[in-house]
Design a protein around this motif. Structure first.
Motif, short mmCIF file in Angstrom:
data_model
loop_
_atom_site.label_atom_id
_atom_site.label_comp_id
_atom_site.label_asym_id
_atom_site.label_seq_id
_atom_site.Cartn_x
_atom_site.Cartn_y
_atom_site.Cartn_z
N ILE A 230 7.11 3.32 -0.04
CA ILE A 230 5.76 2.84 0.32
C ILE A 230 5.83 2.07 1.63
CG2 ILE A 230 3.88 1.31 -0.38
CD1 ILE A 230 4.59 2.02 -3.30
N GLU A 231 6.88 1.28 1.83
CA GLU A 231 7.03 0.54 3.08
C GLU A 231 7.17 1.49 4.28
OE1 GLU A 231 10.31 -1.96 1.94
OE2 GLU A 231 8.97 -3.63 1.42
N GLU A 232 7.87 2.62 4.08
CA GLU A 232 8.00 3.62 5.16
C GLU A 232 6.64 4.23 5.48
OE1 GLU A 232 10.96 6.57 4.17
OE2 GLU A 232 12.47 5.04 3.78
N VAL A 233 5.85 4.51 4.45
CA VAL A 233 4.52 5.08 4.66
C VAL A 233 3.65 4.07 5.42
CG1 VAL A 233 2.40 5.84 3.51
CG2 VAL A 233 4.61 6.63 2.68
N ILE A 234 3.75 2.80 5.07
CA ILE A 234 2.99 1.75 5.77
C ILE A 234 3.38 1.72 7.24
CG2 ILE A 234 2.66 -0.74 6.00
CD1 ILE A 234 2.78 -0.92 2.93
N ALA A 235 4.67 1.84 7.52
CA ALA A 235 5.14 1.83 8.92
C ALA A 235 4.56 3.02 9.68
CB ALA A 235 6.66 1.86 8.96
N ARG A 236 4.54 4.19 9.05
CA ARG A 236 3.97 5.38 9.72
C ARG A 236 2.46 5.21 9.93
NH1 ARG A 236 7.70 8.45 6.49
NH2 ARG A 236 6.06 8.93 4.99
#
Length: 143
Positions: free
Chosen positions: A85-91
């Motif tokens: 989820i944190e990776e998706v937020i970064a994207r």
């Protein structure tokens, strides 16, 4: 709508394109907020179960079904989900920055200026003040 094939023809078309770009930014913001809430929930779960005995039973909801597992099995999965989820937020943040730049370029190209609510009120007050008329009572009130 990454590359626009056609240039807007008139003011209304420019306003429509601008409005859709603003709505896309709003959607990205709301999705980021939603995902940040999920990261917060995952963190709460991780902090709650981490100090417990790894062999202890716990329950996890998978696709609407509650399944029994051990903390040893669940903790790594919850941590992986949180990281994903944190990776998706970064994207999404990267996409938001691109969209902000795109909208700022669009504003510069078409000389779009956003009016603040107090500017609109001041303009309305100027119009009202400049209209010098006479206020009269209802017709036939001389009796």
């Amino acid at each position: 709508m990454a590359a626009r094939a056609e240039e807007p023809i008139n003011e209304q078309a420019v306003a429509n394109v601008y409005s859709s770009m603003r709505s896309e930014i709003t959607q990205i913001y709301s999705k980021i907020t939603e995902l940040e809430m999920e990261v917060s929930e995952h963190s709460l779960v991780i902090n709650a179960i981490q100090p417990l005995d790894p062999a202890r039973r716990c329950y996890r909801m998978i696709g609407g079904v509650l399944v029994e597992r051990t903390i040893k099995e669940v903790l790594p999965a919850v941590q992986r989900n949180k990281e994903g989820i944190e990776e998706v937020i970064a994207r999404l943040n990267e996409a938001l920055e691109k969209k902000k730049k795109e909208i700022s370029d669009f504003e510069a190209k078409y000389k779009i200026r956003i009016r603040k609510p107090d500017e609109v009120k001041e303009e309305g007050a100027r119009k009202e003040g400049s209209a010098q008329g006479v206020l009269v009572g209802p017709a036939g009130s001389n009796e």
